[in-house]
Design an enzyme around this catalytic site. Structure first.
Site, short mmCIF file in Angstrom:
data_model
loop_
_atom_site.label_atom_id
_atom_site.label_comp_id
_atom_site.label_asym_id
_atom_site.label_seq_id
_atom_site.Cartn_x
_atom_site.Cartn_y
_atom_site.Cartn_z
NE ARG A 40 -21.08 19.58 -12.67
CZ ARG A 40 -22.13 20.04 -12.67
NH1 ARG A 40 -23.06 19.79 -13.47
NH2 ARG A 40 -22.46 20.68 -11.65
CE1 TYR A 45 -5.90 -0.01 -20.39
CE2 TYR A 45 -8.11 1.06 -19.96
CZ TYR A 45 -6.69 0.69 -19.52
OH TYR A 45 -6.44 1.25 -18.37
CG ASP A 99 -11.63 2.44 -27.88
OD1 ASP A 99 -10.71 3.30 -28.35
OD2 ASP A 99 -11.18 1.85 -26.57
CE LYS A 123 -3.45 4.97 -23.50
NZ LYS A 123 -4.39 5.49 -22.31
O1 P1T Z 1 -6.93 5.85 -19.62
P1 P1T Z 1 -8.05 6.39 -20.12
O2 P1T Z 1 -7.61 7.59 -20.88
O3 P1T Z 1 -9.17 6.52 -19.39
O4 P1T Z 1 -8.51 5.30 -21.39
C1 P1T Z 1 -8.75 4.11 -21.30
C2 P1T Z 1 -8.63 3.33 -22.59
C3 P1T Z 1 -9.56 3.08 -23.45
N1 P1T Z 1 -9.63 2.50 -24.70
C4 P1T Z 1 -8.36 1.87 -24.94
C5 P1T Z 1 -8.30 1.29 -26.41
C6 P1T Z 1 -7.28 2.18 -24.17
O5 P1T Z 1 -5.92 1.75 -24.69
C7 P1T Z 1 -7.31 2.99 -22.98
C8 P1T Z 1 -6.29 2.97 -22.24
N2 P1T Z 1 -5.40 2.11 -22.27
C9 P1T Z 1 -4.17 2.17 -21.66
C10 P1T Z 1 -3.60 2.74 -20.60
C11 P1T Z 1 -2.89 1.04 -22.11
O6 P1T Z 1 -1.72 1.25 -21.62
O7 P1T Z 1 -3.41 0.22 -22.79
#
Ligand code: P1T
Length: 382
Positions: free
Chosen positions: A47, A99, A172, A197
């Site tokens: 962790r 998001y 972000d 992503k």
């Molecule tokens: O899904 P996660 O890895 O927890 O990430 C969240 C997140 C944060 N910032 C942006 C710009 C994002 O697009 C996302 C996650 N977005 C999707 C799952 C989507 O389809 O837009």
């Protein structure tokens, strides 16, 4: 080192014992100690740190020009650790288009802990400046935004936030990726990624990242992560590291295909509006051309001339090469209905206020042959 070399070698070295070129997946929770509090090597408990995760974190720091990278169990876990730097009474100014999950965390979790959130369109810098005050502790920007593809000028926002010594400016950078945009070089304090992503790039892992230049801020964020547990596992760390090694190649093709898809949709009689920063008609095209180097990404949103939700839904039922699914940034093209899927957690009135309409489709344009993608869009639009 230049970017493409960093994507492959940044922060990386051969494994010490065997010379293994890729870091082994250290699938272990704990590490032996020779005497209480004296571990055999540098590691105690996964962790706190794990060698496979360290290899990824050093790659992350390298590609974003930071000094410290941290890898999280999701993008939201990364954002959560930033929010844990705040206290009741603090204020956050965030971009109005975010998001849906980020908006949900801000408005339904942290606002319950006495943190005040202002959501504002930061393409209007005067609107940001008007909200800044001595309680402001965090400015949170997505650029380009999800799903409206709005851009904030990172350098200009940083000039405003730097007037307030206690304000952290976080970007972000999920949509742009460090191949196109490096916010720390433009004055941001924290870069955040949903590594699920483009960094991972293959739709096979949920992961998040934070990268900073300031070492003390890096320590605070690591403490929040270590103390509350949102760390990335060794196998998932390996997958993201593997993804980063082809980030530059993939993003080049995402940009080429994204631009062509945007231009195709822009000329289509059934399409009302295309949201893509690479189109000269995009209201923030000049900012995009200045701060995104080498292309405008693979994310394209659009709406229908009819304005009908049913048209968006039917289109999404008809695509074949594009897969109807949440998420983005993988090699395969995906299509999404923000209002019904990724942004459903934002109340309908708020979505309408920001401009996320029910006839909006968001495409994550992949790296397939462009002819196949355009043909697929054509048959689905027909
Ligand atoms: O899904 P996660 O890895 O927890 O990430 C969240 C997140 C944060 N910032 C942006 C710009 C994002 O697009 C996302 C996650 N977005 C999707 C799952 C989507 O389809 O837009």
């Amino acid at each position: 080192m230049k970017f493409n070399t960093k994507a492959i070698h940044g922060g990386q070295h051969h494994e010490k014992v065997t010379g293994s070129v890729m870091p082994p997946v250290f699938q272990t929770s704990t590490f032996a100690q020779v005497s209480p509090g004296k571990p055999v090597g540098e590691y105690e408990y996964s962790r706190a740190a794990n060698p496979t995760r360290t290899a990824l974190e050093e790659a992350l720091a390298s590609i974003e020009n930071g000094t410290r990278g941290l890898a999280f169990s999701s993008g939201l876990a990364a954002t959560d650790s930033v929010l844990k730097l705040l206290k009741p009474g603090d204020e956050v100014i965030a971009m109005d288009d975010l998001y849906g999950g980020t908006y949900r965390m801000f408005s339904r979790i942290y606002s319950e802990f006495g943190i005040k959130f202002h959501f504002v369109d930061m393409t209007d810098l005067a609107a940001l400046e008007a909200l800044m005050n001595e309680k402001t502790k965090l400015v949170w920007v997505e650029t380009p935004t999800n799903p409206l593809m709005k851009l904030a000028d990172i350098e200009e926002v940083a000039k405003i936030t730097k007037k307030y010594p206690n304000v952290i400016f976080a970007v972000d950078n999920t949509f742009a990726t460090p191949y196109l945009q490096r916010p720390l070089d433009l004055g941001a304090d924290i870069v955040m990624h949903s590594a699920t992503k483009y960094l991972g790039g293959h739709s096979d892992v949920i992961a998040g990242a934070l990268i900073v230049k300031d070492k003390e801020l890096g320590e605070k964020l690591h403490f929040a992560q270590f103390a509350t547990g949102g760390t990335l596992g060794p196998m998932d760390s390996y997958l993201v590291l593997r993804g980063i090694k082809t980030l530059h190649l993939r993003v080049q093709r995402h940009c080429e295909n994204g631009q062509k898809v945007a231009e195709y949709l822009n000329a289509h009689p059934a399409v009302a509006r295309v949201y893509y920063p690479g189109l000269e008609s995009h209201p923030n095209h000049a900012i995009a051309a200045k701060q995104m180097k080498g292309g405008f990404g693979g994310m394209v949103s659009f709406t229908f001339v009819s304005g009908q939700k049913q048209d968006a839904v039917h289109f999404l039922e008809k695509v074949k090469v594009f897969t109807l699914a949440e998420s983005l940034g993988g090699v395969e093209s995906l299509a999404n209905h923000p209002a019904l899927m990724t942004h459903a957690s934002i109340p309908a009135e708020k979505r309408a206020e920001v401009g996320i309409t029910d006839d909006m489709v968001r495409l994550s344009v992949g790296v397939e042959d462009i002819e196949d993608l355009l043909q697929d869009l054509e048959q689905a639009l027909r």
